[in-house]
Design a protein around this motif. Structure first.
Motif, PDB file in Angstrom:
ATOM      1  N   GLU A 177      30.397   4.256  48.091  1.00 18.01           N
ATOM      2  CA  GLU A 177      29.085   4.795  47.741  1.00 18.01           C
ATOM      3  C   GLU A 177      28.742   4.432  46.299  1.00 18.01           C
ATOM      4  N   GLY A 178      27.545   3.893  46.121  1.00 16.56           N
ATOM      5  CA  GLY A 178      27.058   3.558  44.792  1.00 16.56           C
ATOM      6  C   GLY A 178      27.398   2.162  44.311  1.00 16.56           C
ATOM      7  N   LEU A 179      28.274   1.441  45.011  1.00 20.68           N
ATOM      8  CA  LEU A 179      28.682   0.117  44.535  1.00 20.68           C
ATOM      9  C   LEU A 179      27.481  -0.821  44.472  1.00 20.68           C
ATOM     10  N   ASP A 180      27.308  -1.463  43.345  1.00 18.56           N
ATOM     11  CA  ASP A 180      26.141  -2.314  43.097  1.00 18.56           C
ATOM     12  C   ASP A 180      26.587  -3.461  42.189  1.00 18.56           C
ATOM     13  N   PHE A 181      26.524  -4.684  42.732  1.00 21.21           N
ATOM     14  CA  PHE A 181      26.927  -5.855  41.960  1.00 21.21           C
ATOM     15  C   PHE A 181      25.718  -6.619  41.409  1.00 21.21           C
ATOM     16  N   SER A 182      24.542  -5.971  41.365  1.00 21.70           N
ATOM     17  CA  SER A 182      23.328  -6.653  40.921  1.00 21.70           C
ATOM     18  C   SER A 182      23.443  -7.140  39.477  1.00 21.70           C
ATOM     19  N   ASN A 183      24.126  -6.372  38.631  1.00 19.95           N
ATOM     20  CA  ASN A 183      24.270  -6.722  37.222  1.00 19.95           C
ATOM     21  C   ASN A 183      25.720  -7.060  36.877  1.00 19.95           C
ATOM     22  N   TYR A 184      26.396  -7.672  37.813  1.00 18.32           N
ATOM     23  CA  TYR A 184      27.816  -8.007  37.682  1.00 18.32           C
ATOM     24  C   TYR A 184      28.039  -8.946  36.495  1.00 18.32           C
ATOM     25  N   ASP A 185      29.040  -8.637  35.680  1.00 19.41           N
ATOM     26  CA  ASP A 185      29.342  -9.419  34.483  1.00 19.41           C
ATOM     27  C   ASP A 185      30.446 -10.437  34.796  1.00 19.41           C
ATOM     28  N   PHE A 186      30.043 -11.653  35.106  1.00 22.39           N
ATOM     29  CA  PHE A 186      31.007 -12.686  35.482  1.00 22.39           C
ATOM     30  C   PHE A 186      31.907 -13.087  34.318  1.00 22.39           C
ATOM     31  N   ASP A 187      31.380 -13.038  33.101  1.00 25.25           N
ATOM     32  CA  ASP A 187      32.207 -13.376  31.942  1.00 25.25           C
ATOM     33  C   ASP A 187      33.369 -12.393  31.798  1.00 25.25           C
ATOM     34  N   GLN A 188      33.070 -11.092  31.928  1.00 19.84           N
ATOM     35  CA  GLN A 188      34.118 -10.095  31.820  1.00 19.84           C
ATOM     36  C   GLN A 188      35.093 -10.155  32.996  1.00 19.84           C
ATOM     37  N   ALA A 189      34.583 -10.558  34.154  1.00 19.49           N
ATOM     38  CA  ALA A 189      35.445 -10.634  35.339  1.00 19.49           C
ATOM     39  C   ALA A 189      36.410 -11.807  35.267  1.00 19.49           C
ATOM     40  N   GLY A 190      36.009 -12.882  34.592  1.00 17.98           N
ATOM     41  CA  GLY A 190      36.948 -13.981  34.371  1.00 17.98           C
ATOM     42  C   GLY A 190      36.645 -15.275  35.079  1.00 17.98           C
ATOM     43  N   GLU A 191      35.759 -15.263  36.074  1.00 18.32           N
ATOM     44  CA  GLU A 191      35.400 -16.488  36.790  1.00 18.32           C
ATOM     45  C   GLU A 191      33.933 -16.435  37.199  1.00 18.32           C
ATOM     46  N   PRO A 192      33.271 -17.602  37.341  1.00 23.69           N
ATOM     47  CA  PRO A 192      31.858 -17.612  37.710  1.00 23.69           C
ATOM     48  C   PRO A 192      31.600 -17.624  39.214  1.00 23.69           C
ATOM     49  N   HIS A 193      32.646 -17.735  40.031  1.00 25.96           N
ATOM     50  CA  HIS A 193      32.466 -17.995  41.460  1.00 25.96           C
ATOM     51  C   HIS A 193      31.993 -16.743  42.197  1.00 25.96           C
ATOM     52  N   ARG A 194      30.904 -16.894  42.944  1.00 22.05           N
ATOM     53  CA  ARG A 194      30.339 -15.785  43.704  1.00 22.05           C
ATOM     54  C   ARG A 194      30.400 -16.109  45.194  1.00 22.05           C
ATOM     55  N   TRP A 195      29.903 -15.171  45.999  1.00 20.92           N
ATOM     56  CA  TRP A 195      29.953 -15.251  47.469  1.00 20.92           C
ATOM     57  C   TRP A 195      29.483 -16.603  47.991  1.00 20.92           C
ATOM     58  N   GLY A 196      28.355 -17.081  47.462  1.00 24.43           N
ATOM     59  CA  GLY A 196      27.781 -18.334  47.952  1.00 24.43           C
ATOM     60  C   GLY A 196      28.559 -19.570  47.576  1.00 24.43           C
ATOM     61  N   ASP A 197      29.518 -19.447  46.660  1.00 26.81           N
ATOM     62  CA  ASP A 197      30.299 -20.600  46.223  1.00 26.81           C
ATOM     63  C   ASP A 197      31.491 -20.884  47.126  1.00 26.81           C
ATOM     64  N   TYR A 198      31.778 -19.976  48.041  1.00 27.95           N
ATOM     65  CA  TYR A 198      32.912 -20.149  48.943  1.00 27.95           C
ATOM     66  C   TYR A 198      32.422 -20.573  50.325  1.00 27.95           C
ATOM     67  N   GLU A 199      33.123 -21.528  50.927  1.00 23.64           N
ATOM     68  CA  GLU A 199      32.775 -22.030  52.255  1.00 23.64           C
ATOM     69  C   GLU A 199      33.853 -21.642  53.257  1.00 23.64           C
ATOM     70  N   VAL A 200      33.423 -21.282  54.474  1.00 27.94           N
ATOM     71  CA  VAL A 200      34.385 -20.990  55.537  1.00 27.94           C
ATOM     72  C   VAL A 200      35.216 -22.239  55.794  1.00 27.94           C
ATOM     73  N   GLY A 201      36.518 -22.074  55.830  1.00 29.26           N
ATOM     74  CA  GLY A 201      37.433 -23.200  55.997  1.00 29.26           C
ATOM     75  C   GLY A 201      38.012 -23.714  54.690  1.00 29.26           C
ATOM     76  N   GLU A 202      37.428 -23.308  53.574  1.00 31.12           N
ATOM     77  CA  GLU A 202      37.928 -23.721  52.264  1.00 31.12           C
ATOM     78  C   GLU A 202      39.314 -23.129  52.009  1.00 31.12           C
ATOM     79  N   LYS A 203      40.189 -23.921  51.379  1.00 28.60           N
ATOM     80  CA  LYS A 203      41.527 -23.455  51.031  1.00 28.60           C
ATOM     81  C   LYS A 203      41.722 -23.557  49.521  1.00 28.60           C
ATOM     82  N   ILE A 204      42.366 -22.536  48.968  1.00 26.58           N
ATOM     83  CA  ILE A 204      42.528 -22.421  47.516  1.00 26.58           C
ATOM     84  C   ILE A 204      44.009 -22.284  47.195  1.00 26.58           C
ATOM     85  N   ASP A 205      44.528 -23.200  46.392  1.00 25.53           N
ATOM     86  CA  ASP A 205      45.896 -23.076  45.887  1.00 25.53           C
ATOM     87  C   ASP A 205      45.836 -22.268  44.595  1.00 25.53           C
TER      88      ASP A 205
END
Length: 343
Positions: A177-205
């Motif tokens: 309840e209340g979770l809102d990522f509208s003003n998410y701080d990517f710099d503080q989180a450590g990476e710029p990658h968001r939902w749209g940057d990931y593709e189904v089938g993609e593999k990450i080492d």
């Protein structure tokens, strides 16, 4: 009358049994500090009250897997004290965040039984719910374990195998309840990658590795009050090596996945999982992830991403099973989960 508890054996379980697990546990800030000392945990939502408040929460919750370990640990004396192996998980959902000051307790129901053909052991399925001090269910999951049979002459119970969902539908995931990522701080989180940057089938080492230390795994097992003999007693196994608690590997792999998935902040669903091979002190754990699915959620700026997290102790990344369909011997964990990520 015996005062001590030798644990339940396979014949001690009956379909429909309700197991009320002992010793409620109040979690505090120290829980978070010790969790982050045991693992390279860096997800911002669990590290900073200010970051969490900017995302609509009252403060930083306890790491989802730390809450899982507390709930799970309560069940061990009643479910897996005499287990041969913890075989799998299904239908896991995190329903409410756990905050410092909350008191957690666990209750399980036996939902399935099947004696093995050798008559020496059987599989027990339980559905466990973790409650907070207000009686609210904070999480639930199903797991199944292979348990020794004490009296092999006893007849086998009727076989009942529960019908479990292979995948939790995205619409059944619970967004806090209340979770809102509208003003998410990517710099503080450590990476710029968001939902749209990931593709189904993609593999990450995830690149990084951590060598398992005996002292740290023992500290973790004690922290979660997990009393399973295979993790504590070196005389309990023929080779004298204590098995590394599976939850230790889950948390290690999840925190290693920060490198590439720093914004996959909250775990909200556990579709399935297998501890494929044993891990021992001295093994070096690495991890890789495959993106299995993506979904929208009704929360502002919040997407869901389904991930397959694999932990290994060697070998090449993305190498999971052999031609025989069995896990490669270096594969430790195969975990299928849903996480929440900014869109």
């Amino acid at each position: 009358m015996a005062k001590t508890n030798a644990g339940r054996f396979f014949e001690d379980y009956k379909l429909g049994d309700i197991l009320v697990h002992a010793v409620p546990r109040t979690v505090a800030e120290g829980e978070r500090a010790l969790y982050h000392a045991l693992y390279p945990a860096r997800h911002a939502l669990y590290s900073s009250d200010e970051f969490a408040r900017d995302c609509g929460l009252e403060g930083s919750p306890l790491d989802d897997l730390a809450a899982f370990h507390v709930v799970f640990g309560k069940t061990v004396p009643d479910v897996s004290l005499n287990a041969v192996a913890n075989l799998g998980y299904a239908e896991g959902r995190w329903l409410k965040p756990v905050f410092p000051g909350d008191t957690l307790r666990s209750v399980s129901e036996v939902i399935g039984l099947k004696q093995n053909s050798n008559g020496k052991s059987g599989v027990v399925w339980v559905k466990t719910r973790g409650f907070n001090q207000m009686g609210e269910v904070v999480m639930e999951y199903v797991r199944w374990v292979m348990v020794r049979k004490k009296d092999q002459d006893l007849p086998a119970p009727e076989t009942v195998i529960p019908d479990l969902k292979q995948v939790i539908p995205a619409e059944d995931l619970v967004v806090p309840e209340g979770l809102d990522f509208s003003n998410y701080d990517f710099d503080q989180a450590g990476e710029p990658h968001r939902w749209g940057d990931y593709e189904v089938g993609e593999k990450i080492d995830h690149v990084d590795g951590v060598t398992i230390e005996e002292a740290e795994h023992m500290m973790a097992t004690r922290l979660w009050q997990n009393t399973a003999k295979v993790h504590f007693d070196a005389t309990f196994r023929p080779n004298g090596q204590r098995l590394i608690y599976g939850g230790h590997i889950i948390s290690m792999a999840r925190t290693l996945s920060f490198n590439g998935l720093a914004n996959a902040q909250m775990i909200v669903g556990l579709n399935g999982g297998a501890h494929a091979n044993p891990c021992f002190s001295g093994d070096t754990v690495k991890a890789w992830t495959e993106v299995l699915d993506k979904a929208d959620t009704p929360a502002p700026g919040v997407g869901a991403i389904r991930l397959r997290l694999v932990a290994t102790k060697g070998g090449e990344p993305f190498d999971l099973k052999g031609e025989d369909g069995k896990y490669k011997p270096e594969v430790l964990l195969d975990l299928d989960y849903w996480a929440l990520i900014p869109q």
